[in-house]
Design a protein around this motif. Structure first.
Motif, PDB file in Angstrom:
ATOM      1  N   CYS A  91       0.828  -1.215   0.000  1.00  0.00           N
ATOM      2  CA  CYS A  91       0.000   0.000   0.000  1.00  0.00           C
ATOM      3  C   CYS A  91       0.859   1.262   0.000  1.00  0.00           C
ATOM      4  N   PHE A  92       2.059   1.174   0.531  1.00  0.00           N
ATOM      5  CA  PHE A  92       2.976   2.321   0.533  1.00  0.00           C
ATOM      6  C   PHE A  92       3.900   2.311  -0.680  1.00  0.00           C
ATOM      7  N   GLY A  93       3.637   1.422  -1.647  1.00  0.00           N
ATOM      8  CA  GLY A  93       4.404   1.437  -2.884  1.00  0.00           C
ATOM      9  C   GLY A  93       5.679   0.639  -2.852  1.00  0.00           C
ATOM     10  N   GLY A  94       5.896  -0.152  -1.787  1.00  0.00           N
ATOM     11  CA  GLY A  94       7.120  -0.924  -1.711  1.00  0.00           C
ATOM     12  C   GLY A  94       7.100  -2.161  -2.604  1.00  0.00           C
ATOM     13  N   ASP A  95       8.281  -2.627  -2.940  1.00  0.00           N
ATOM     14  CA  ASP A  95       8.456  -3.830  -3.748  1.00  0.00           C
ATOM     15  C   ASP A  95       9.083  -4.909  -2.861  1.00  0.00           C
ATOM     16  N   ILE A  96       8.325  -5.984  -2.609  1.00  0.00           N
ATOM     17  CA  ILE A  96       8.814  -7.058  -1.732  1.00  0.00           C
ATOM     18  C   ILE A  96       9.870  -7.853  -2.499  1.00  0.00           C
ATOM     19  N   LEU A  97      11.141  -7.704  -2.084  1.00  0.00           N
ATOM     20  CA  LEU A  97      12.218  -8.434  -2.765  1.00  0.00           C
ATOM     21  C   LEU A  97      12.191  -9.909  -2.406  1.00  0.00           C
ATOM     22  N   ASN A  98      12.066 -10.218  -1.137  1.00  0.00           N
ATOM     23  CA  ASN A  98      12.017 -11.620  -0.726  1.00  0.00           C
ATOM     24  C   ASN A  98      11.498 -11.724   0.694  1.00  0.00           C
ATOM     25  N   ILE A  99      11.057 -12.929   1.027  1.00  0.00           N
ATOM     26  CA  ILE A  99      10.682 -13.285   2.393  1.00  0.00           C
ATOM     27  C   ILE A  99      11.523 -14.506   2.726  1.00  0.00           C
ATOM     28  N   LEU A 107      11.917  -2.883  -1.158  1.00  0.00           N
ATOM     29  CA  LEU A 107      12.729  -1.860  -1.839  1.00  0.00           C
ATOM     30  C   LEU A 107      11.826  -0.833  -2.505  1.00  0.00           C
ATOM     31  N   TRP A 108      12.213   0.458  -2.372  1.00  0.00           N
ATOM     32  CA  TRP A 108      11.601   1.549  -3.132  1.00  0.00           C
ATOM     33  C   TRP A 108      12.685   2.088  -4.057  1.00  0.00           C
ATOM     34  N   THR A 109      12.567   1.856  -5.339  1.00  0.00           N
ATOM     35  CA  THR A 109      13.578   2.295  -6.303  1.00  0.00           C
ATOM     36  C   THR A 109      13.187   3.676  -6.849  1.00  0.00           C
ATOM     37  N   VAL A 110      14.071   4.671  -6.642  1.00  0.00           N
ATOM     38  CA  VAL A 110      13.790   6.045  -7.088  1.00  0.00           C
ATOM     39  C   VAL A 110      15.089   6.685  -7.555  1.00  0.00           C
ATOM     40  N   GLU A 111      14.998   7.919  -7.992  1.00  0.00           N
ATOM     41  CA  GLU A 111      16.189   8.679  -8.350  1.00  0.00           C
ATOM     42  C   GLU A 111      16.849   9.204  -7.077  1.00  0.00           C
ATOM     43  N   GLN A 112      18.112   9.627  -7.228  1.00  0.00           N
ATOM     44  CA  GLN A 112      18.865  10.045  -6.046  1.00  0.00           C
ATOM     45  C   GLN A 112      18.249  11.269  -5.387  1.00  0.00           C
ATOM     46  N   ASN A 113      17.730  12.212  -6.212  1.00  0.00           N
ATOM     47  CA  ASN A 113      17.168  13.432  -5.637  1.00  0.00           C
ATOM     48  C   ASN A 113      15.807  13.205  -4.983  1.00  0.00           C
ATOM     49  N   GLN A 114      15.258  11.997  -5.110  1.00  0.00           N
ATOM     50  CA  GLN A 114      13.965  11.682  -4.501  1.00  0.00           C
ATOM     51  C   GLN A 114      14.114  10.846  -3.223  1.00  0.00           C
ATOM     52  N   LEU A 115      15.349  10.545  -2.864  1.00  0.00           N
ATOM     53  CA  LEU A 115      15.572   9.642  -1.736  1.00  0.00           C
ATOM     54  C   LEU A 115      15.013  10.188  -0.436  1.00  0.00           C
ATOM     55  N   SER A 116      15.190  11.476  -0.178  1.00  0.00           N
ATOM     56  CA  SER A 116      14.766  12.033   1.108  1.00  0.00           C
ATOM     57  C   SER A 116      13.260  11.930   1.285  1.00  0.00           C
ATOM     58  N   ASP A 117      12.516  12.213   0.218  1.00  0.00           N
ATOM     59  CA  ASP A 117      11.057  12.102   0.314  1.00  0.00           C
ATOM     60  C   ASP A 117      10.628  10.651   0.529  1.00  0.00           C
ATOM     61  N   ARG A 242       4.822   2.655 -10.932  1.00  0.00           N
ATOM     62  CA  ARG A 242       4.141   1.357 -10.974  1.00  0.00           C
ATOM     63  C   ARG A 242       3.207   1.163  -9.782  1.00  0.00           C
ATOM     64  N   TYR A 243       2.951   2.203  -9.033  1.00  0.00           N
ATOM     65  CA  TYR A 243       2.042   2.085  -7.891  1.00  0.00           C
ATOM     66  C   TYR A 243       0.616   1.878  -8.400  1.00  0.00           C
ATOM     67  N   ARG A 244      -0.066   0.918  -7.835  1.00  0.00           N
ATOM     68  CA  ARG A 244      -1.410   0.555  -8.283  1.00  0.00           C
ATOM     69  C   ARG A 244      -2.437   1.189  -7.366  1.00  0.00           C
ATOM     70  N   THR A 245      -3.293   2.050  -7.917  1.00  0.00           N
ATOM     71  CA  THR A 245      -4.311   2.736  -7.119  1.00  0.00           C
ATOM     72  C   THR A 245      -5.643   1.997  -7.127  1.00  0.00           C
ATOM     73  N   SER A 246      -5.778   0.935  -7.949  1.00  0.00           N
ATOM     74  CA  SER A 246      -7.040   0.195  -8.016  1.00  0.00           C
ATOM     75  C   SER A 246      -7.248  -0.596  -6.733  1.00  0.00           C
ATOM     76  N   ALA A 247      -8.522  -0.758  -6.381  1.00  0.00           N
ATOM     77  CA  ALA A 247      -8.843  -1.517  -5.172  1.00  0.00           C
ATOM     78  C   ALA A 247      -8.821  -3.022  -5.420  1.00  0.00           C
ATOM     79  N   ASP A 248      -8.839  -3.421  -6.686  1.00  0.00           N
ATOM     80  CA  ASP A 248      -8.898  -4.850  -6.998  1.00  0.00           C
ATOM     81  C   ASP A 248      -7.585  -5.557  -6.727  1.00  0.00           C
ATOM     82  N   THR A 249      -6.506  -4.907  -7.022  1.00  0.00           N
ATOM     83  CA  THR A 249      -5.201  -5.531  -6.823  1.00  0.00           C
ATOM     84  C   THR A 249      -4.211  -4.485  -6.368  1.00  0.00           C
TER      85      THR A 249
END
Length: 1514
Positions: A91-99, A107-117, A242-249
């Protein structure tokens, strides 16, 4: 077990979506690169969530004994806990690398200037996770808590592997940073790495510096105006395309368009066995399993100076080698993950589809090979450590629906990780792996015990040293020792082959070889032990040897060991070996050649000049020649026998030597082989020798297997439910029988009872009736003749359900190995069939298989039948080309969940034959497979599947179509409808709001009357009935003619009598019995009780009293133990008063059939009290109640209720009243006292009134038949004949139901006996044959047996002895396969009559008759049947008198005298009394003086009084 709150588990996802759900977005959206192994970098924020307390929780479970239940609980706790965290991260846009284990990495993959946000976003996510899920309280008292670490910066990613299998690795300094932050955090804390702290908006956070330049602890976020987190959240969404705003998935990756190239790329990152199941279309819930696996964890630590790119190449090289070696051994490289000091590789042996024998040995050998490779070939490697554990784990999906992973969970997973730290630089394994590997002990070294974090008892640890040849010989032994207490079972043919080989070797002076081939557990080793004993007893010299798999890799090992045994140097100390060998060789082998045996026998003879000039080949030939010379000389003195167990493990050089030896020396070789192994060329050549005899070993016969079970348990008989348990699991395999019996003893679920001990004080208690039931059944082993020996029978504890007793680990491993040889589709079918039971119908099976069409189902079934995994329950094992569908009166409701919810008012109904044709019913053909497959299911999915089965079967739980449907307990469903609003009603409704299939209360469904429910009111048109009524039969001749005429004109069009046979037996086997099991598994005790009563009633209807007793015993265990005080009585299951009365009535009938007369009376009275029809206890009460019943007609007639449901409820009560009263008069009729006659008369009067009130003509006819029998027994001829005439007149209205036909058959049996008593024998025979035909059609074996007894008496008096033999053979076929001791007593009584007066006609020899009586004369069933036993003992006395054995005559005549006063004028009572009179006359005529010195004297007055009173009854 992946879960999700947002959506149901999608069954129709495309393959790409199912693959994407198993992988991170980092892989799904990865851009193609020139080289797959290229190191790529990106900026991002890492979140690591570590679940603490989980290892300690697993340790708590590992200390208990319920490993399967514990694994299920563990998996359930972890999966549901981690799924909430996964969904929150998504829901917070994270990518589950592994369990991995108990760690989640996102992981949240972004540009360097977006890291602080993004750091702010991830910090907020972490705080919410801690707030919502920071502490999870478990029932076990061990809390689960979270430690969270954050890191940010440059993240490196690389893919290692080959074209078939690839792995994503995320590495770099900041990956190490998140691991360090996690390690520094305490429970419920969030720690930021130093780099993350430097990159974030520091004014936003309240922190505590933990270590300078290492980490900071996050306490909270400062909310400062105008900062608004929602605005910040939407701002961050712009950075996450790639953040999904739909309630279905929750993921865009699940909605990608089909792309074959992407699919092929994703498939490389998923294990092969999982891919096969995905391709098969198996739902996610069907993939998870509980099974025993072996885990290998490889840890590589690298020098810190190594470059990242170089490390990636080292990991790539290690991954390729490890995956290759592991796959050769039957395992899979599950995952690769980076640690702070290096890299770890987790390998698993025994995953679904990969199970193979000897997996622990393969794991150890593969591990040692990997260990050697990594040390020798990987530069920059600082340390290599490998740990191996083996044990039960959960293998399945963990996570949410949108993102989950296939993983393993269990205490052994934690242990394998702790062992890496505890024993660095070694190949270490736990004790379970050491024992299961079956490798030689000298390949291991015991390690010192070490403390391991959160593991209280890790057990013994061993270092594996690799496979090496030790300086020692194999030991002379066999796998099994001969059992001195009992002989070998069913192996006469195999032993005869050995004797023939002995004779051939003796007479032909040639070598002989006998090779026994059989499956594992068939008793090959036991057979060798018996041959060893027989051979030594005859003076042969025997050299025994058992081989192991590792021995096949050592050249000439088998011959080396055999010759060491021959020279007797295998057991002597090493310092004495050379001297002993020198003595043995002296005179047989030249002194200079002794040094040839130095390397072979580990001795040090001086090297001679002659041998020093020989090359290796010449030396080998000379050694063999010396062996031939020695053996030939030994054979001249004593016959020699080689016994080699598991000969398939023999090396090729040994096979070659034995082949040559066989053709040159008259030696006997006996070997055992397992057919699944492929033999070498020399072995094949040996088998083709004309001197080799190949003998296949078959499985044990059923009787032999049960005899073996009795020996193992130390009893003479085992109960029927235990017989079914063993036969279904063993399939004739002796090993399985032995292991299962030992398992039953270890679990303490059996009770043992002394056969000779009297337990009269227990006869009044239902709870202690099991022992008496067993004492009255057939023995599997003949009791010993010794009076001093104690004989026992066993019973199963009341609270034990044998269907759910788990298999012993050894047998489960064998069965899972067999299951994994099947394809994924076949495995799924077998697992679903296992839920249904041992037998199953293909329509129910298809109901459990999602998305399977009929064609696919039949195709897979054909494949499984071809390899004998399944078999059709019919004579023909071929699959029908088309399913056999026939019209039926029972409707099967088959709806999907959605259809049930959306359109419950108009369900889809399929008309299908209820009888379930045999061609569409299958059963398991391989032992243990059903039980093992059932145990693989996780508990939640297991419950869901049992619910599916219960829903499917519940509409079939009634009488078959030929019986016009209805309940086995008449109007059962209508009698309990008033309880539907109570809290104790069926809990099927509890699944209504959970998406379950069972969305209605079962009693609501049962309330709806179908046409079949009112079959007792169903008649033809009024005109038809009136016409038939005018045809009242006035005499027995007219009645018989009328019956013959009506049977002859029967046709389906006229609907007078259905021509279809009764299939209620199949309904009981395939519907009612499984339905009770399904309800018990899912915890629906109210429904289980309902169907247990139905199953018990069905069993009694089918004359299977013992199975009825078992069903009622299960029902008793559901209700709980009764209180000693009635006002404390409280059942665990709330049931209606009618069901309690029915329960008492059914138990009373069972007790009556088991000879427990006192308890049967008590239960029948209790049932009547509950039915508001009290039966008096005193003589005054009898008189008063008799007066009331006689006045009943004039004052008790009332109109039936207007409500049809209430009317049927009243009828249900009346039916039970009639049944109880019928039992009571029969019970009191067994006693010859005047008081008992008064009670019996009152019971018949009350039965007549209740039957008339029910308005059921069939009940009225049956009641008149009962009254006629009672009147006959009382000697009231007028009332007897009057009741028969009334029954004949009433019978004219009974032709339109099964109950009417049954009443007609009972009436014809009674008339046949009447004619027998009146001397009209021919007419009696005609009536008997017609009654038997109806009984056979109705499948009523008890009544048919009684009819055959009347037929025998009539034919016997007509001196038609050929007809007598024919009748007895029919009677034997009817009762021999069951547990009817009373029926057998009647049969043997008739056989004795034929022996005495049959003029040479013989059905059974006298010895067999006598043996039966001696065995069972103390049975409580026979003790209660004075009429039958009077005839038996009188006939035996007559036989011994004819043979002038007067002492035996005295013995049986005295027993008959004790019984004569307890008899009446029934069929068997009259016969017994006649025989007793003959004995009396014979005693008076031929008695020698003084022969009856011990017989109590009887005055003439007493004798005449006894004879007069008895003759009046007759």
């Amino acid at each position: 077990m992946a879960t999700g709150k947002g959506a149901e588990v999608p069954l129709l996802w495309p393959v790409e979506a199912r693959l994407a759900a198993l992988l991170p977005d980092l892989l799904v959206f990865r851009k193609p690169r020139g080289s797959e192994h290229e190191l790529a970098t990106a900026q991002g924020v890492l979140l690591g969530v570590h679940v603490t307390g989980f290892t300690a929780l697993m340790d708590r479970f590992s200390l208990s004994c319920k490993s399967e239940h514990d694994m299920d609980t563990l998996a359930h706790i972890f999966s549901y806990y981690i799924s909430d965290i996964v969904e929150h991260v998504l829901c917070f846009g994270g990518d589950i690398l592994n369990i991995t284990g108990n760690v989640l990495l996102a992981l949240w993959t972004v540009e360097q200037n977006q890291l602080s946000d993004i750091i702010t976003l991830v910090a907020k996510c972490s705080l919410e996770i801690q707030e919502k899920f920071g502490i999870y309280h478990t029932r076990e008292g061990q809390d689960l808590q979270l430690k969270i670490g954050l890191s940010a910066g440059r993240i490196s990613q690389v893919i290692v592997g080959d074209e078939q299998r690839q792995y994503l690795l995320v590495t770099g300094r900041d990956v190490d940073g998140v691991q360090l932050a996690q390690r520094l955090a305490q429970a419920n804390e969030i720690v930021l790495s130093w780099n993350c702290w430097k990159l974030c908006e520091q004014y936003m956070f309240e922190v505590e510096i933990m270590r300078e330049d290492e980490a900071v602890k996050l306490r909270d976020m400062r909310i400062i105006d105008p900062f608004d987190f929602d605005e910040h959240f939407y701002k961050c969404l712009d950075y996450l395309p790639r953040y999904r705003t739909s309630a279905d998935t929750l993921r865009t990756a699940l909605e990608l368009d089909p792309d074959s190239a992407l699919e092929q790329t994703l498939r490389k990152h998923i294990m092969k066995n999982l891919l096969k199941k995905i391709d098969e279309g198996q739902p996610m819930e069907y993939i998870s399993e509980f099974r025993t696996v072996t885990m290998v964890l490889v840890s590589l630590e690298f020098h810190k100076t190594a470059w990242m790119l170089h490390l990636c190449h080292l990991i790539q090289e290690a991954a390729l080698y490890i995956s290759t070696v592991i796959e050769k051994g039957g395992g899979q490289l599950s995952r690769i993950f980076m640690s702070e000091t290096g890299c770890m590789f987790l390998c698993v042996f025994g995953l679904p589809g990969d199970k193979k024998p000897d997996e622990c040995a393969h794991a150890l050998e593969s591990s040692f090979s990997i260990f050697s490779f990594c040390w020798e070939n990987l530069t920059e490697t600082k340390l290599v450590s490998i740990s191996i554990t083996s044990g039960p784990v959960f293998c399945g999906m963990v996570g949410a629906v949108a993102r989950h992973e296939y993983t393993v969970i269990g205490p052994k997973v934690s242990l394998v990780a702790r062992m890496i730290t505890a024993y660095p630089g070694l190949v270490s394994c736990d004790e379970v792996t050491y024992l299961r590997s079956m490798l030689p002990a000298y390949n291991f070294k015991k390690l010192p015990e070490k403390m391991m974090k959160n593991i209280s008892n890790p057990g013994k640890m061993y270092e594996y040293l690799g496979h090496r040849r030790c300086i020692m010989f194999g030991k002379r032994h066999l796998a099994r020792e001969r059992n001195k207490n009992h002989s070998l079972l069913d192996r006469e043919k195999e032993l005869e082959a050995f004797r023939m080989a002995q004779q051939g070797s003796l007479h032909q002076k040639k070598g002989q070889a006998v090779l026994y081939e059989g499956e594992k557990g068939y008793g090959k080793s036991q057979l060798l032990a018996e041959i060893n004993f027989l051979a030594q007893k005859e003076g042969h010299r025997v050299l025994p040897l058992k081989l192991k798999e590792a021995d096949s890799k050592q050249c000439f090992y088998a011959i080396q060991t055999l010759m060491a045994i021959f020279f007797e140097i295998d057991m002597c100390p090493a310092y004495y070996r050379q001297e002993r060998l020198h003595k043995q060789l002296h005179g047989m082998v030249e002194e200079p050649l002794h040094c040839l045996f130095n390397d072979l026998f580990f001795v040090k003879f001086p090297l001679s000049f002659k041998v020093s000039h020989m090359d290796d080949l010449t030396r080998q030939k000379k050694v063999k020649a010396c062996f031939f010379q020695v053996l030939q000389k030994a054979m001249r003195e004593t016959p020699l026998i080689f016994l080699i167990d598991e000969a398939q493990y023999m090396d090729a050089a040994s096979w070659e030597f034995l082949g040559t030896l066989l053709s040159s020396v008259p030696i006997i070789m006996v070997m055992t082989l397992t057919p699944t192994f492929t033999l070498c060329g020399w072995a094949q050549h040996f088998l083709q020798s004309p001197q080799a005899i190949f003998v296949p070993i078959s499985k044990l016969a059923t009787t032999s297997l049960l005899r073996m079970a009795c020996w193992e348990l130390g009893v003479v008989s085992i109960p029927q439910e235990l017989q079914i348990y063993l036969l279904r699991r063993c399939f004739g395999n002796p090993l399985y029988c032995e292991v299962l019996c030992q398992d039953l003893l270890s679990k303490n679920i059996l009770l043992f009872h002394d056969l000779q001990k009297e337990e009269e004080e227990e006869n009044s208690k239902w709870e202690t009736l099991s022992a008496n039931a067993m004492k009255s059944t057939m023995y599997s082993i003949s009791p010993a003749s010794s009076e001093d020996q104690e004989l026992y029978v066993c019973t199963v504890k009341d609270d034990v359900n044998l269907d759910t007793v788990l298999l012993p680990p050894l047998l489960k491993e064998i069965a899972v190995n067999q299951l994994d040889q099947l394809s994924p589709g076949e495995q799924l079918l077998v697992k679903c069939a296992a839920v249904i039971g041992h037998s199953f119908h293909i329509d129910l099976l298809q109901h459990l298989l999602p998305g399977w069409g009929k064609n696919k189902l039949l195709q897979v079934l054909r494949a499984l039948v071809d390899i004998n995994v399944l078999r059709w329950c019919s004579k023909s094992q071929d699959l029908p080309a088309e399913p056999i569908l026939m019209p039926s009166s029972i409707e099967i409701i088959e709806q999907t969940k959605e259809e049930r919810k959306s359109d419950a008012g108009s369900p889809l109904r399929l008309q299908e034959e209820l009888s379930l044709p045999q061609t569409e019913v299958l059963e398991f053909g391989v032992p243990l497979l059903q039980e093992a497959a059932w145990e693989l299911w996780p508990k939640a999915q297991q419950t869901a599947l049992h619910l599916e089965c219960a829903w499917f079967l519940r509409d079939l739980a009634c009488r078959c179509g030929s019986c016009h449907g209805g309940d086995f307990v008449p109007f059962h469903r209508f009698a309990i409808c008033s309880t539907k609003s109570s809290s104790g009603t069926s809990r099927f409704c509890s699944y209504k709001d959970t998406g379950s299939i069972l969305t209605q209360v079962i009693t609501d469904k049962l309330q709806l009357p179908s046409p079949q429910d009112s079959f007792q009111f169903q008649t033809k048109s009024p005109r038809s009935q009136e016409a038939f009524t005018r045809e009242h039969c006035r005499t027995e001749e007219e009645f018989l003619d009328q019956v013959n005429r009506k049977l002859a004109q029967t046709s389906p069009e006229k609907d007078m009598l259905t021509t279809k046979p009764c299939h209620c037996k199949e309904v009981l086997k395939l519907v009612l019995s499984p339905l009770t099991q399904h309800c018990l598994v899912i915890g629906e005790t109210t429904c289980a009780f309902y169907y247990l009563l139905e199953a018990a009633a069905a069993s009694l209807d089918l004359s299977d009293n013992y199975m009825a007793f078992l069903y009622l015993r299960k029902a008793s265990s559901l209700l709980g133990q009764p209180s000693a005080f009635s006002f404390f009585k409280k059942h665990k299951v709330k049931i209606s008063q009618f069901e309690e009365a029915t329960f008492c009535c059914l138990r009373s009938e069972v007790c009556f059939n088991m000879g427990q007369i006192t308890l049967a009376k008590k239960l029948a009275r209790q049932a009547l009290r509950l039915l508001k029809r009290n039966f008096p206890w005193t003589w005054f009460g009898v008189i008063f109640q008799t007066f009331l019943e006689k006045c009943w007609r004039s004052c008790s007639l009332s109109q039936p209720p207007d409500n049809p449901s209430e009317n049927k409820k009243k009828l249900a009560i009346l039916q039970q009243q009639v049944q109880c009263l019928s039992l009571l008069w029969q019970l009191y009729n067994l006693e010859a006292t005047a008081s008992s006659h008064r009670f019996a008369y009152l019971a018949t009067l009350m039965q007549e009134n209740s039957a008339k009130e029910s308005a059921s003509e069939a009940q009225v006819v049956s009641t008149y038949v009962a009254l006629s029998q009672f009147s006959q027994n009382m000697g009231d001829k007028e009332k007897w004949l009057h009741c028969e005439q009334m029954a004949i007149q009433k019978n004219s209205l009974c032709w339109f139901s099964r109950e009417g036909l049954l009443a007609t058959a009972q009436l014809m049996q009674a008339l046949a006996y009447t004619k027998l008593c009146l001397g009209h024998l021919d007419f009696s025979i005609r009536l008997g044959f017609q009654a038997r035909e109806i009984c056979r059609h109705l499948k009523k074996p008890a009544l048919e047996n009684l009819v055959l007894s009347v037929l025998f008496r009539s034919a016997f008096l007509k001196k038609k002895f050929d007809l007598c033999v024919h009748v007895l053979e029919s009677q034997w076929a009817l009762i021999a396969q069951g547990h009817d001791v009373l029926g057998l007593a009647c049969f043997y009584s008739a056989c004795l009559d034929l022996l005495l007066y049959g003029k040479g006609w013989l059905c059974r020899p006298f010895g067999e008759c006598l043996h039966f009586i001696q065995r069972y004369e103390h049975s409580c069933i026979l003790n209660s049947q004075s009429n039958v036993m009077l005839g038996v003992h009188s006939s035996l006395a007559m036989w011994f008198a004819q043979d002038s054995q007067w002492k035996l005559f005295e013995h049986h005549f005295s027993k008959a005298r004790q019984l004569v006063k307890r008899t009446n004028a029934s069929l068997f009572g009259s016969h017994g009394f006649v025989r007793f009179l003959e004995c009396h006359v014979l005693m008076l005529q031929k008695m020698p003086e003084g022969v009856f010195a011990h017989t109590p004297s009887e005055t003439p007055r007493q004798t005449s009084s006894t004879l007069r009173s008895s003759s009046l009854d007759v």
